[in-house]
Write an enzyme that holds these catalytic residues in place. Sequence first.
Site, PDB file in Angstrom:
ATOM      1  N   TYR A  75      25.200  -4.629 -10.391  1.00  0.00           N
ATOM      2  CA  TYR A  75      23.977  -4.161 -11.065  1.00  0.00           C
ATOM      3  C   TYR A  75      23.238  -5.326 -11.733  1.00  0.00           C
ATOM      4  CZ  TYR A  75      20.792  -1.274 -13.742  1.00  0.00           C
ATOM      5  OH  TYR A  75      19.653  -0.708 -14.259  1.00  0.00           O
ATOM      6  N   PHE A 127      -6.643  -7.682  -0.844  1.00  0.00           N
ATOM      7  CA  PHE A 127      -6.120  -6.686   0.081  1.00  0.00           C
ATOM      8  C   PHE A 127      -6.325  -5.300  -0.554  1.00  0.00           C
ATOM      9  CE2 PHE A 127      -2.589  -4.082   1.810  1.00  0.00           C
ATOM     10  CZ  PHE A 127      -3.065  -4.036   3.105  1.00  0.00           C
ATOM     11  N   ASP A 128      -6.244  -4.228   0.241  1.00  0.00           N
ATOM     12  CA  ASP A 128      -6.608  -2.910  -0.311  1.00  0.00           C
ATOM     13  C   ASP A 128      -5.752  -2.480  -1.507  1.00  0.00           C
ATOM     14  OD1 ASP A 128      -4.386  -2.283   1.267  1.00  0.00           O
ATOM     15  OD2 ASP A 128      -5.329  -0.648   2.356  1.00  0.00           O
ATOM     16  N   ASP A 218      -1.778 -14.679  -3.371  1.00  0.00           N
ATOM     17  CA  ASP A 218      -1.176 -13.520  -2.734  1.00  0.00           C
ATOM     18  C   ASP A 218      -0.566 -14.114  -1.464  1.00  0.00           C
ATOM     19  OD1 ASP A 218      -0.543 -11.391  -1.138  1.00  0.00           O
ATOM     20  OD2 ASP A 218      -2.323 -10.224  -1.642  1.00  0.00           O
ATOM     21  N   ALA A 220       1.620 -13.316   0.899  1.00  0.00           N
ATOM     22  CA  ALA A 220       2.280 -12.517   1.946  1.00  0.00           C
ATOM     23  C   ALA A 220       2.471 -13.305   3.251  1.00  0.00           C
ATOM     24  CB  ALA A 220       1.489 -11.243   2.209  1.00  0.00           C
ATOM     25  N   LYS A 261       6.193  -9.437   5.094  1.00  0.00           N
ATOM     26  CA  LYS A 261       5.461 -10.204   6.106  1.00  0.00           C
ATOM     27  C   LYS A 261       6.246 -11.488   6.393  1.00  0.00           C
ATOM     28  CE  LYS A 261       2.171  -7.355   4.382  1.00  0.00           C
ATOM     29  NZ  LYS A 261       2.460  -6.405   3.295  1.00  0.00           N
ATOM     30  N   HIS A 451      -7.690   6.129   3.268  1.00  0.00           N
ATOM     31  CA  HIS A 451      -7.443   5.996   4.716  1.00  0.00           C
ATOM     32  C   HIS A 451      -6.034   6.421   5.113  1.00  0.00           C
ATOM     33  CE1 HIS A 451      -6.538   2.216   2.704  1.00  0.00           C
ATOM     34  NE2 HIS A 451      -5.630   1.984   3.629  1.00  0.00           N
TER      35      HIS A 451
HETATM   36  N1  F0G Z   1      -1.220  -8.412  -0.096  1.00  0.00           N
HETATM   37  C1  F0G Z   1      -1.520  -8.527   1.205  1.00  0.00           C
HETATM   38  C2  F0G Z   1      -2.359  -9.684   1.659  1.00  0.00           C
HETATM   39  C3  F0G Z   1      -1.067  -7.572   2.111  1.00  0.00           C
HETATM   40  O1  F0G Z   1      -1.380  -7.711   3.396  1.00  0.00           O
HETATM   41  C4  F0G Z   1      -0.275  -6.502   1.640  1.00  0.00           C
HETATM   42  C5  F0G Z   1       0.215  -5.472   2.551  1.00  0.00           C
HETATM   43  C6  F0G Z   1       0.030  -6.437   0.276  1.00  0.00           C
HETATM   44  C7  F0G Z   1      -0.467  -7.408  -0.568  1.00  0.00           C
HETATM   45  C8  F0G Z   1       0.858  -5.321  -0.303  1.00  0.00           C
HETATM   46  O2  F0G Z   1       2.177  -5.493   0.037  1.00  0.00           O
HETATM   47  O3  F0G Z   1       2.739  -3.516   1.452  1.00  0.00           O
HETATM   48  O4  F0G Z   1       4.527  -4.922   0.421  1.00  0.00           O
HETATM   49  O5  F0G Z   1       3.151  -3.440  -0.973  1.00  0.00           O
HETATM   50  N2  F0G Z   1      -0.213  -5.357   3.707  1.00  0.00           N
HETATM   51  C9  F0G Z   1       0.227  -4.416   4.729  1.00  0.00           C
HETATM   52  C10 F0G Z   1      -0.654  -4.544   5.929  1.00  0.00           C
HETATM   53  C11 F0G Z   1       0.424  -3.028   4.280  1.00  0.00           C
HETATM   54  O6  F0G Z   1      -0.544  -3.715   6.839  1.00  0.00           O
HETATM   55  O7  F0G Z   1      -1.437  -5.493   6.005  1.00  0.00           O
HETATM   56  P1  F0G Z   1       3.201  -4.273   0.247  1.00  0.00           P
END
Ligand code: F0G
Length: 459
Positions: A75, A127-128, A218, A220, A261, A451
Amino acid sequence: MYSTYKTIIEPFKIKSIEPLGFTTREERQEALQRADYNLFKVPADKVLIDLLTDSGTGAMSAEQWAGIMRGDESYAGARSFFTFEKVIKDLTGYKEIIPTHQGRAAERILFNIIGGKDKIFLSNSHFDTTRANAEATGAIAIDLPAPGALDFDKSSNFKGDMDLNLLEKYLKENDPGQIAMVILTVTNNSLGGQPVSMKNIREVNKLCKKNNVVLFFDAARFAENAYFIKLKEEGYSNKTPKEIAKEMFSYADGCLMSAKKDAIVNIGGFLAMNNSDWASRAKEIEILGEGFPTYGGLAGRDLEAIARGLIEVLDEEYLNYRIKSVAYLGDGLRKHGIPIVEPPGGHAVYINAKKFLSHILPEKFPGQALACALYLESGIRACEIGSLMFGKNNNGKFVPAPMELVRLAIPRRVYTQSHIDYVIETFENLAKKKNTIQGLRVIEASPVLSHFTARLVPA
Ligand code: F0G
């Protein structure tokens, strides 16, 4: 050093396989209707080749699976946490490493500390989920992509860059206390998976320092970004992807990362930073929602897999195959006259649906119409990045997104070249009958990240 042959080979062999979901056209038609023309609601076993996302869909290596067995599930203070922490500290140079269950959890935690009403987030493109998490605190999220980023036909090397003039203007016009942070998304997922140059990163860093504003990545897809720098930016061809990534991280105060990613795992993320006050507060919030800070909503085995993935993703052989195989898909589509965002991105090829389906108006969602047509044609699933994702409703008036794209995201180490050839052949067929593709109409949508759940019907 990698092979100089023209043929790109997958730099791995396959030990474990999964069947593809073969279906008839009638079955796909039925699946689409049941899903309300929303591909997030189509069951995955009815998908042949899944290009919905490159997130959490990668194939782990034998070493990562071995790490899964080695995972320490204590833990608190698990050995796996220290392995994870060591790899990320070595890569980023940041002092505080906080695991989270995925990227958006890191966003939510950090933005709860630094966001708030009237705060401003500035990015090359949020990102969204990043935008939604910033806005959920009452803050405003503003995208400042470099000039030309929306000129999809025109290829250039670093279309993911941030607009430095606009950044300077925003930093000058606002009190430094009002700017929550500047976020560079590497690579820029919302606008074509395009990389950010080291020059731009350095300039953004200078402006942030001068104005006392914090800069985060960010991160990813940091490794893909680093490899583009190696390929395209002067002075980097002899550096390793790891050296380049380290230099990138050295210009920021911290990063958020979705490990799904470029850490090539199915779940996970982290926050990394130098500010120990923010880190203490982040850990308090983390305990409330994610878990104790040495596991952060993950299992010890996940931390092992992330640590190993972060090492493997920087392998030059892998990155060479990764970037070239995505470009191969772009080349194939271009040959059949499909308008794509030029050049192809690091993790995906984006189709310009506004141009391809010019007979469908933005309010009838040309991107979503194309994604549905693609699924119906051969069971390939893709993701709309257009007005369904980013369109707004301003007091009943529809405001379209600035782009209508369909993203063909390539999961890491999952599909082979023949799968990609199949995708190209599907588009060859779609191009012949594009005039028969019809638009869609939304009949139900939630106000946040609609979406994922929206219901549509043919218009
Ligand atoms: N930032 C970027 C640039 C992303 O592409 C994503 C997720 C996130 C943050 C959020 O990360 O999904 O681990 O919570 N992108 C996915 C996509 C969902 O399909 O591009 P997460």
